[in-house]
Design a protein around this motif. Sequence first.
Motif, PDB file in Angstrom:
ATOM      1  N   PHE A  50       0.891  -1.146   0.062  1.00  0.00           N
ATOM      2  CA  PHE A  50       0.101   0.141   0.091  1.00  0.00           C
ATOM      3  C   PHE A  50       0.761   1.225  -0.054  1.00  0.00           C
ATOM      4  N   ASP A  51       0.296   2.273  -0.521  1.00  0.00           N
ATOM      5  CA  ASP A  51       1.035   3.750  -0.558  1.00  0.00           C
ATOM      6  C   ASP A  51       0.409   4.473   0.485  1.00  0.00           C
ATOM      7  N   LEU A  52       1.644   5.249   1.077  1.00  0.00           N
ATOM      8  CA  LEU A  52       0.880   6.522   2.244  1.00  0.00           C
ATOM      9  C   LEU A  52       2.058   7.747   1.637  1.00  0.00           C
ATOM     10  N   GLY A  53       1.159   8.888   1.570  1.00  0.00           N
ATOM     11  CA  GLY A  53       2.176  10.020   1.328  1.00  0.00           C
ATOM     12  C   GLY A  53       2.364  10.901   2.597  1.00  0.00           C
ATOM     13  N   ASP A  82      -3.803   0.888   8.263  1.00  0.00           N
ATOM     14  CA  ASP A  82      -4.040   1.757   9.421  1.00  0.00           C
ATOM     15  C   ASP A  82      -3.169   1.756  10.386  1.00  0.00           C
ATOM     16  N   ALA A  83      -2.458   0.846  10.695  1.00  0.00           N
ATOM     17  CA  ALA A  83      -1.385   0.693  11.676  1.00  0.00           C
ATOM     18  C   ALA A  83      -0.178   1.582  11.325  1.00  0.00           C
ATOM     19  N   ALA A  84       0.322   1.583   9.964  1.00  0.00           N
ATOM     20  CA  ALA A  84       1.431   2.463   9.481  1.00  0.00           C
ATOM     21  C   ALA A  84       0.680   4.014   9.576  1.00  0.00           C
ATOM     22  N   LYS A  85      -0.434   4.319   9.232  1.00  0.00           N
ATOM     23  CA  LYS A  85      -0.989   5.632   9.053  1.00  0.00           C
ATOM     24  C   LYS A  85      -1.157   6.281  10.563  1.00  0.00           C
ATOM     25  N   ARG A  86      -1.333   5.471  11.394  1.00  0.00           N
ATOM     26  CA  ARG A  86      -1.882   6.053  12.871  1.00  0.00           C
ATOM     27  C   ARG A  86      -0.185   6.141  13.242  1.00  0.00           C
ATOM     28  N   ILE A  98      10.693   4.347  -1.530  1.00  0.00           N
ATOM     29  CA  ILE A  98      10.054   5.790  -1.862  1.00  0.00           C
ATOM     30  C   ILE A  98       9.590   5.417  -3.328  1.00  0.00           C
ATOM     31  N   ARG A  99       8.297   5.478  -3.428  1.00  0.00           N
ATOM     32  CA  ARG A  99       7.882   5.243  -4.667  1.00  0.00           C
ATOM     33  C   ARG A  99       7.790   6.415  -5.654  1.00  0.00           C
ATOM     34  N   ASP A 100       7.615   7.570  -5.099  1.00  0.00           N
ATOM     35  CA  ASP A 100       7.371   8.764  -5.851  1.00  0.00           C
ATOM     36  C   ASP A 100       7.630  10.133  -5.098  1.00  0.00           C
ATOM     37  N   MET A 116       9.612   5.741   6.580  1.00  0.00           N
ATOM     38  CA  MET A 116       9.707   4.288   6.212  1.00  0.00           C
ATOM     39  C   MET A 116       9.875   3.490   7.686  1.00  0.00           C
ATOM     40  N   ALA A 117      10.871   4.111   8.508  1.00  0.00           N
ATOM     41  CA  ALA A 117      11.416   3.284   9.745  1.00  0.00           C
ATOM     42  C   ALA A 117       9.864   3.391  10.403  1.00  0.00           C
ATOM     43  N   VAL A 118       9.455   4.321  10.607  1.00  0.00           N
ATOM     44  CA  VAL A 118       8.184   4.350  11.724  1.00  0.00           C
ATOM     45  C   VAL A 118       7.157   3.635  11.161  1.00  0.00           C
TER      46      VAL A 118
END
Length: 264
Positions: free
Chosen positions: A108-111, A177-181, A145-147, A122-124
Amino acid sequence: MVGLQVLGATALLGAVLGGAGVIGIAIGFGIRDTVDNYVSSLMLSLRQPFRANDHVVIEGNEGRVVRLTSRATILMTLDGNHLRIPNSTVFKAVILNYTRNPERRFDFDLGIDGADDPVDGMAVGLKAIRKLAFVLDAPPATAVIRDVGDSNIVLRFFGWLDQSRTDFLKGRSLALDAAKRALESAGFALPEPIYRLRFDGAPSWPTHAPATEPEKAQKKPRVLRPVELIEDDSSPDTHVAKLVEDERAETFGDDLLDRRRPIE
């Protein structure tokens, strides 16, 4: 043919042979699909590309295998409907089998904001993903890092799970959800797209004072869900698999699937 030649009826002989040829061609075209399906079913039964209740995708059609008949392959789609695919199509198709290897990778992607450090981000995110019980330790979760967009830096996270114990879509959603939080708690901003408007010439602004906006309702404090509930909710959905097993137990007849035969 010999009798007609002796009688000198060569014209009649030509008509008979021509008519027989036309009839043979018509019959051949008429039964071609039927013969193709039967031959394909024989080849599929000898070298079986799937077993009963395997989760497969055949020509874009996704579902669990109910049975292999002499004419068609029967799938039960993930919404509980029957799907019949001719064996000639199955034999020539590209088949994706999700059941053969239970380990499956999700992504999945997160910006994050362009001013943030993407390596720290990325580490977090990876630390939060690796804490989830259903995420496999080997191979480990990774990120890249995708973009680099106009207003954010897009990070792509990867992780592996065991589909026999964890539902793929649930696991992916919970990992996202875990990564976003985790990123939000660490102070990383997840920005929205920014658009710049250019006005040619002097804009005309209204002379009257703008209307007062109504007071915004206070946001209710967000209640964090216990981690235990999240992990328990990742169990796979076995309803469709049970429907397939029940139908196979009640059905007697044409089924060419046999676990004793070799599988491709």
